[in-house]
Each structure stands twice: as C-alpha cells, then as structure tokens.
Scaffold this active site. Sequence first.
Site, short mmCIF file in Angstrom:
data_model
loop_
_atom_site.label_atom_id
_atom_site.label_comp_id
_atom_site.label_asym_id
_atom_site.label_seq_id
_atom_site.Cartn_x
_atom_site.Cartn_y
_atom_site.Cartn_z
N GLU A 106 0.63 -1.18 -0.17
CA GLU A 106 0.14 0.10 0.08
C GLU A 106 0.89 1.24 0.02
O GLU A 106 2.06 1.35 0.71
CB GLU A 106 -0.75 0.13 1.29
N LYS A 156 2.06 4.66 1.29
CA LYS A 156 1.91 5.11 2.62
C LYS A 156 1.81 6.55 2.60
O LYS A 156 2.54 7.32 2.33
CB LYS A 156 3.42 4.93 3.17
N ASP A 192 0.88 10.37 3.49
CA ASP A 192 1.39 11.16 4.54
C ASP A 192 0.45 12.09 4.91
O ASP A 192 0.07 13.01 4.51
CB ASP A 192 2.75 11.99 3.91
N TYR A 202 -7.38 1.49 5.92
CA TYR A 202 -6.55 0.29 5.59
C TYR A 202 -6.36 -0.91 6.67
O TYR A 202 -5.65 -2.05 6.62
CB TYR A 202 -5.14 0.57 5.48
N LYS A 230 10.70 3.54 3.62
CA LYS A 230 10.70 4.93 3.42
C LYS A 230 11.16 5.57 1.92
O LYS A 230 12.27 4.96 1.51
CB LYS A 230 11.14 5.64 4.47
N CYS A 265 20.34 47.37 -8.41
CA CYS A 265 20.24 46.17 -9.30
C CYS A 265 21.75 45.45 -8.93
O CYS A 265 22.68 45.98 -9.37
CB CYS A 265 19.93 46.17 -10.60
N CYS A 290 23.26 45.47 -12.69
CA CYS A 290 23.53 46.70 -13.47
C CYS A 290 23.58 47.98 -12.52
O CYS A 290 24.19 49.02 -13.07
CB CYS A 290 22.77 46.69 -14.51
N CYS A 315 14.31 45.72 -11.17
CA CYS A 315 15.16 46.58 -11.50
C CYS A 315 14.90 47.57 -12.55
O CYS A 315 13.88 46.94 -13.61
CB CYS A 315 16.49 45.52 -12.21
N CYS A 337 20.04 46.60 -18.65
CA CYS A 337 20.62 45.64 -17.43
C CYS A 337 20.99 44.39 -18.37
O CYS A 337 20.27 43.82 -18.94
CB CYS A 337 19.51 45.33 -16.52
O1 D41 Z 1 -1.09 4.80 4.44
C1 D41 Z 1 -0.60 4.70 5.68
N1 D41 Z 1 0.22 5.75 6.11
C2 D41 Z 1 -0.43 3.56 6.39
C3 D41 Z 1 -0.28 3.54 7.82
C4 D41 Z 1 -1.03 2.20 5.74
N2 D41 Z 1 -1.12 2.15 4.44
N3 D41 Z 1 -0.99 1.20 6.57
C5 D41 Z 1 -0.74 1.19 7.86
N4 D41 Z 1 -0.66 0.00 8.86
C6 D41 Z 1 -0.39 0.06 9.84
C7 D41 Z 1 -0.48 -1.19 10.64
C8 D41 Z 1 0.33 -2.39 9.97
C9 D41 Z 1 -0.03 -1.12 12.05
C10 D41 Z 1 -2.02 -1.55 10.73
C11 D41 Z 1 -0.34 2.21 8.55
C12 D41 Z 1 -0.13 2.44 9.87
N5 D41 Z 1 -0.11 1.03 10.56
C13 D41 Z 1 0.31 3.58 10.65
N6 D41 Z 1 -0.10 4.54 10.45
C14 D41 Z 1 0.47 5.55 11.51
C15 D41 Z 1 1.25 4.74 12.25
C16 D41 Z 1 1.05 3.27 11.79
#
Ligand code: D41
Length: 676
Positions: free
Chosen positions: A113, A115, A117, A225, A314, A408, A411, A426, A432
């Site tokens: 999935e 992640k 933000d 999720y 990450k 400026c 020039c 300017c 210039c």
């Molecule tokens: O999209 C996310 N930020 C995301 C966060 C995700 N897709 N899955 C997540 N799954 C978990 C577990 C596995 C612990 C159910 C998470 C997070 N945790 C999570 N978000 C913030 C702390 C943990």
Amino acid sequence: MSDLRAKYNALIDQITHYDHQYYVLNESSVPDAEYDRLMQELKGIEAEHPDWVTPQSPSQRVAGAPQAGFTTVEHRIPMLSLDNAFSAEDLAAFVKRLKDRLNSTADIEFACEPKLDGIAVSLLYENGALVRGATRGDGTTGEDITANVRTIKSIPLQLRGAGWPEELEVRGEIYMPKAGFEKMNAKAMAKGEKVFVNPRNAASGSLRQLDSRLTAQRPLEMCCYSVGHFSGGDLPSNQGELMAQFGEWGLKINAESQVVIGLQGVQQFYEQLEARRDNLPYEIDGIVYKVNDFALQNRLGFVSRAPRWAIARKFPAQEEITRLLDVEFQVGRTGALTPVARLEPVFVGGVTVSNATLHNMDEVERLDVHIGDKVIVRRAGDVIPQVVKALSDDRLPGAKKVTAPAECPECGSLVERVEGEAVTRCTGGIICSAQRREALKHFVSRKAMDIDGFGEKIVDALLETNKIHAASDIYELTADTVESLERMGKKSAENLINAIQKSKQTTLPRFLFALGIREVGETTARNLATHFGSIEKIIAATEAQLLEVEDVGPKVAAHVVNFFAEEQNVMEVQRIIALGVHWDDVVASTETALLSGQTWVVTGKISQMSRDEAKDYLLRLGAKVAGSVSAKTNQVVAGPGAGSKLKKAEELGIPVMDEADFIRWLTEQGLWVSGN
Ligand code: D41
C-alpha cells in the site's frame, strides 16, 4: 409509508450514492447544480419534518456550533506504529526475518500500500452507522474528532451493502490531496492568512479545528487500511480481501494497493510506485508492506509497539533542515529580483540542494528569514527547491534580516517595488545585462521561437563575446561566428544556423510570446493574435482596443501599449521581420473559424509533430485547447502513451482521434501536406 417519506428516503439514497461515486470512487456523476437542487429539496423536507432527520442524513455532516475542546478516547486495541526500512537491503532482511520466523522457504504473499502522508485515525461503526472518529494520538489515547470526520465526504456516515460486524473499528489515514492543498494555500496567501508548510500539516491543522464548519471547507480525504476492534460478525481472512470488503461497504481504499508474491514482487512494487510518486494526486512518504494472510500475521505477532508482519519502506525525505548561509538576488527577464537562498548543502528529495528559491520579498517577509537561520527546505518532484520555514527558535543573536537591495546587483540601476506588489524590480530595462540575457534565453526557448540547440550556454557565450546584443542579431549570425565560440565544432555551428533558419517560419502567437512583453504569456499571446490577426494591428492597438481581447485586463493592456510605445522595441520587431521571420496569417475572426466555440485536448505523444505544433494548428482553426478533459471537451487527440485524460474522455463518451486520424483530418482541411 407516505409518499413524502418515500421521497425523502429516496433523496437520501440518491445524494449518498452521488457522494460515494464522487468522493470514494473519484468518478464524476452529476452536475453541481443538480446536486445542489437535490440537497435543497432534502433540507426543505427536513425543515418540515425535523423528527425524520437521522445523523446519517447527508445534510447532517456539519455541526452547528464549535466545541470547547476535544475529549480523549482510549483505543480498545492500541494503534500500532510501523518499523521502517530505508533500503533494498533492509527490505530483503525483513522478508528473510519473516521466513526464518515462520520456518519456511515458501514465498510469502504481501499486501502493498502507498504510505499516505497524513494523520492516522480510527472510525467506529455501530450497526453500520458512524458513531465516533478519533485520532491515533500516542497509539493508546487519541482525541475525539467525530464532528470533524463527519464533514469528510469520502467517509460514509452509513456503511453500504450488508454483512458488517455489529461493532467495527476501521482505521486509516486522513490526508489532503496535493491539488486541494495548493488551492487552499493560494487562497490563504491572498488573504494574508496562515499558510501551511505541507499537505500533512494542513490535514493535521484542519482536523484540529474546534469548529467543524471550518474543517468542512478543507479538502480532506480518508483511505482505510485496517480494522481495530470488531464484534458481532466476521471479516475476511487476508488484507487483500479486507480491502475489497471495505470497498463494498463504501469505504475509500487506495487504488494503488496490490497483493504481490515474495521479495521480487515487493521490490518491483517499490520501483513502479517510486517512479510515479510525483504524479500521484497525494503525497506519500513510502510504501507499507503487510503479510497478506491474517493467520500468518497472528503467528508473527508484535515487538513492543510494532507488528513483526509489516514494514514501511521509506522514500527519500522531501523536507530537511539546513542552514541559510546567504540570500542573493537574481534578475529575471522582466527585471524582477528573485531572492535565492544559498544553503549549507543538504540531501533532500533525492538530490543535494545548495540553492532554494524564496520567490519574492513578500515571501521573505512572511517567512521572516534571517541570515544564519536554520530553515526547512522542501524539494518535491521536479519543482525548484523552496525554503518553507525559518526556525526562529534557533536564531543567532544579531542575525541580519533579509532585505532587498537598493540597486540592481547586475547593472546598478535603482530598484523599485510598486505599492501593493510582491515583486521588486530593476529599472534598468535593456541596459541591464541580466535582463537582456534572460530576454534572449526566453526568445529562443521551446515555446517561443523554438530554436533547437540554442541553450543558455550559447546565449551567454554570444553575449560575453559581444556577438549579439538583441534578438534580431541572432538572424545575422553566420556559421563562422558561431564556430568561433569556445567548445563549438563546425558541425554543431552548422546545426545551430540551420535551426535558426528553420525558426524563421513561425506563428504570430509564438512570435508575440517570444517578445517577452510583461504578463503576455502563451495564452494571452494567442488571444491577441487571434483577435487582431496581424502584428501591425497589435502595435497600433490602443488600451481600449486591447481591453476587448479575451482575458486581457487593464494591467496587460498597459504593458502591451508601453512595450510598443518604446520606439526601440518597434524597430527591433521590424528588424526581425526584415531578417526573414514570418508566419501565416491568423484566422482573425473566431466566429468564422471552423472550430470556433470548440474545446480540444491533445494528450500523449504525437510522433510527426510536437504537441505544441498540434495545438498551433487547432488554435488557428479557432478552437480552444484545454489542458484537461471535462464534459465541455468536444474532441480529444490522443497519441501513444495517453493516460488518464484518454480514460476520462472514454468515460465521458467524448470523441477521440489518434494521430493518424488527426493528420488525415488536418490534410482534409488543407493544413497538412505529407512530408511536412
Ligand atoms: O498509508 C499509511 N500511512 C498507512 C499507515 C498504511 N497504509 N498502513 C498502515 N498500517 C498500519 C498497521 C500495519 C499497524 C495496521 C499504517 C499504519 N499502521 C500506521 N500509521 C501510523 C502509524 C501506523
């Protein structure tokens, strides 16, 4: 049941259905006007029969009055955190650890999935009705944000379908899509209100509003999720199926999610998603991998606060802290002075950054940056790195505030800042050297005269050696002159001369744009060209006549008049034309043009011409060329590689032609001769 009651229920279903289509499935459904009409009708019935109203009615998303504070919520099952992996090796080690622990050599299935933000939250549904929303907080205790989550249209107030457990705690991420963030910040900036550093902070700030009417105005979304506590029912036995089940219950799930097999699948997913990171409509800071099978998850268990069966891989961070060493001012084509931050080099967004833009003096004042400050630098995608925040807590005593220079830096001419404008400029004009240099770079650039191979370095070299002074001089260059430049071979010199020759055949919009008149961008140049039809008429136009042109206001009109009031500029235009730059006449009246009133979209790769050329053809026929497909689009031209725009056109049933169709059609219009 009374007819009115049945009508009321049908309205709730219909509006809920439209919300689901639009906010959960991202499909356009009804026109706004129709939606508003239905909502008014619903509210009308509710005003007559307040006793019919339930919290599940789509009219009940926004509460009437602000709260005094948030109460705390104890999570029945802790909301865990995630372990991080920062490299392919970390990820391989994770997969190996799992196999060792499971004592198996078989490949494991993983749910992958993006992640998101954003902010992790928990939603509690009782018998399918949303009864509570809470932040993750420290994982054990969060804040009750029920009133705020209710305003988010991708969160169903009532689950759809059937078969959900009596009590169901759904977990997911609330985030703000990039486009909504940009729009919201631009509005806040214009009003002098608080600007957020990034979409995550914006989402967090929006959720922390005590007045849910404010949250309702923020473009928030939620993807789900996982499940926390549940009782009185069953759930699927793996993550992939759980996501499918969520979808059926009307919860939004991430469309990029996928189940893959083994380390190879996991790594492939990483590579594919990372390549698309900047093109996703929301920010992600990595990928979450989860062992797909819940039985295996249970066998693997947890270490302290994180599951053993999941990991977050990450991506390189898009924001870092570094030190501001100095601020210099760069002079642009129109004399605008841009403050540029010189930074202690820092690795951010995948590259080492030592310069970042501060945009203009308004921004410098807003950020209140001082030399020597620690600053947050952000580099997202291909955009220029930006300073988004100065950390004033760490400011050194006596640190110097950043101020605009009086003269400026290139020039020495006086610098002016018009009252009420952000830009410092300017006043040197063409004396210039910086303005001249930038004007020339603009003149030869792709969307202007499009002289292939005429890059920044060549402009600089020609200026430094006094080979050219103004744009017209370009058309008197000889191969010998070009070849005399350093690091320029005979062949490249000839190529450049050929490219210069080729550029002489152009269009009026391009030529106008190339002149670099202030505030005359591509679109304005096109509008001017189609309205007046010839350069002579544009030169002679009065402010009043210019104001008749589509999208031309008093500011643009004044810039155009001022530009051509300068005799030198008119002489330069005449000289360029005398040296052979020419174009076909523009269809002057849009009413008589073949495609007048039509909107076309060109997408994908066109192999026999550039996309800009394709647009030029369409504009000459009087069409509007738009950047995105909507119900108003009349025709889409889609070359190979066309993506979401083509898909949208197909969904909306808009006619599409491929490149061959397009060229055939142009030929029929007498605009295209094969071998062009
Ligand atoms: O999209 C996310 N930020 C995301 C966060 C995700 N897709 N899955 C997540 N799954 C978990 C577990 C596995 C612990 C159910 C998470 C997070 N945790 C999570 N978000 C913030 C702390 C943990």
